[in-house]
Design a protein around this motif. Structure first.
Motif, PDB file in Angstrom:
ATOM      1  N   THR A 246      -4.587  -7.320  15.397  1.00 51.85           N
ATOM      2  CA  THR A 246      -3.677  -6.224  15.755  1.00 51.85           C
ATOM      3  C   THR A 246      -4.024  -5.027  14.889  1.00 51.85           C
ATOM      4  O   THR A 246      -4.195  -5.157  13.677  1.00 51.85           O
ATOM      5  CB  THR A 246      -2.204  -6.623  15.510  1.00 51.85           C
TER       6      THR A 246
ATOM      7  N   ASP B 230      -3.979  -4.315  11.050  1.00 56.26           N
ATOM      8  CA  ASP B 230      -2.656  -4.595  10.515  1.00 56.26           C
ATOM      9  C   ASP B 230      -2.382  -6.093  10.417  1.00 56.26           C
ATOM     10  O   ASP B 230      -1.623  -6.524   9.565  1.00 56.26           O
ATOM     11  CB  ASP B 230      -1.580  -3.940  11.385  1.00 56.26           C
ATOM     12  N   LEU B 231      -2.991  -6.902  11.282  1.00 55.67           N
ATOM     13  CA  LEU B 231      -2.731  -8.336  11.264  1.00 55.67           C
ATOM     14  C   LEU B 231      -3.911  -9.097  11.864  1.00 55.67           C
ATOM     15  O   LEU B 231      -4.424  -8.728  12.921  1.00 55.67           O
ATOM     16  CB  LEU B 231      -1.462  -8.651  12.078  1.00 55.67           C
TER      17      LEU B 231
ATOM     18  N   GLN C 248      -4.730 -13.154  12.901  1.00 56.98           N
ATOM     19  CA  GLN C 248      -4.031 -14.420  13.049  1.00 56.98           C
ATOM     20  C   GLN C 248      -4.905 -15.449  13.756  1.00 56.98           C
ATOM     21  O   GLN C 248      -5.497 -15.161  14.794  1.00 56.98           O
ATOM     22  CB  GLN C 248      -2.735 -14.230  13.833  1.00 56.98           C
TER      23      GLN C 248
ATOM     24  N   TYR D 185      -2.835 -13.008   8.208  1.00 54.94           N
ATOM     25  CA  TYR D 185      -3.126 -12.181   7.041  1.00 54.94           C
ATOM     26  C   TYR D 185      -2.885 -10.721   7.385  1.00 54.94           C
ATOM     27  O   TYR D 185      -3.388 -10.233   8.389  1.00 54.94           O
ATOM     28  CB  TYR D 185      -4.575 -12.382   6.592  1.00 54.94           C
ATOM     29  N   GLN D 186      -2.108 -10.039   6.546  1.00 50.34           N
ATOM     30  CA  GLN D 186      -1.897  -8.601   6.674  1.00 50.34           C
ATOM     31  C   GLN D 186      -2.571  -7.937   5.489  1.00 50.34           C
ATOM     32  O   GLN D 186      -2.136  -8.132   4.348  1.00 50.34           O
ATOM     33  CB  GLN D 186      -0.413  -8.249   6.685  1.00 50.34           C
TER      34      GLN D 186
ATOM     35  N   LYS E 148      -0.840  -6.549   2.260  1.00 47.54           N
ATOM     36  CA  LYS E 148       0.598  -6.860   2.294  1.00 47.54           C
ATOM     37  C   LYS E 148       0.877  -8.320   1.961  1.00 47.54           C
ATOM     38  O   LYS E 148       1.759  -8.610   1.177  1.00 47.54           O
ATOM     39  CB  LYS E 148       1.178  -6.522   3.661  1.00 47.54           C
TER      40      LYS E 148
END
Length: 187
Positions: free
Chosen positions: A123, A130-131, A133, A151-152, A155
């Motif tokens: 994403t 941003d992400l 998965q 994993y972000q 963050k």
């Protein structure tokens, strides 16, 4: 730092050069980069060494650890063990893309419900990752395990494991890691 910038520039050019008319080649080129990306994230976190608040939920038990010194290779090593490039070369995945305004998503979903890597999704918000998965699945006579790794960048991370083995009762484990360095969080 320069090495990370070179990798990211190369990554941007490679993703931009991918043509949806040749999905198999795009898939292999695109997916091979994620182990390099995660390795670079581990290197960056090791250099910056931010604090980590790690919460582990196992059944009814909840444990929270505040870690000032973190071995990022241990914490994120599970993400490197998932070689989606290798898996996508031998199994069939459908490619799904979606975007709306600032948000875009690309996903690879297994056509075979018994392969190890069930899905891999990326994403982006405003073009920045941003992400990430991954969903994995293991089935055998001895153990059934479903796992989600998310994993972000900058963050934190989440690992969820649902396991049912021949030798123990079913387990549900969820691990959350929150990176606690304001300077690192700023993008």
């Amino acid at each position: 730092m320069k090495k990370n910038i070179i990798y990211l520039i190369g990554f941007v050019f490679l993703v931009g050069a991918c043509d949806s008319s040749d999905q198999k080649n795009e898939k292999v080129k695109y997916t091979d980069l994620w182990q390099i990306y995660m390795s670079n994230q581990i290197d960056t976190l090791t250099k910056v060494n931010p604090r980590l608040i790690k919460t582990i939920n196992q059944g009814e038990e909840v444990e929270t650890l505040k870690m000032d010194s973190v071995n990022w290779a241990n914490e994120l090593g599970g993400f490197l063990n998932i070689d989606f490039g290798k898996e996508s070369a031998k199994n069939k995945y459908s490619l799904s893309t979606d975007s709306s305004g600032k948000i875009s998503m690309i996903g690879f979903f297994a056509k075979d419900t018994n392969v190890y890597i069930q899905s891999f999704e990326v994403t982006r918000i405003n073009g920045k990752i941003d992400l990430l998965q991954w969903r994995t699945k293991t089935r055998s006579f001895l153990i059934d395990r479903d796992q989600v790794l998310a994993y972000q960048p900058g963050k934190g991370f989440r690992i969820q494991i649902n396991e049912n083995s021949l030798w123990a009762s079913p387990k549900n484990i969820e691990i959350f890691g929150d990176i606690q360095n304001k300077a690192f969080l700023e993008r």
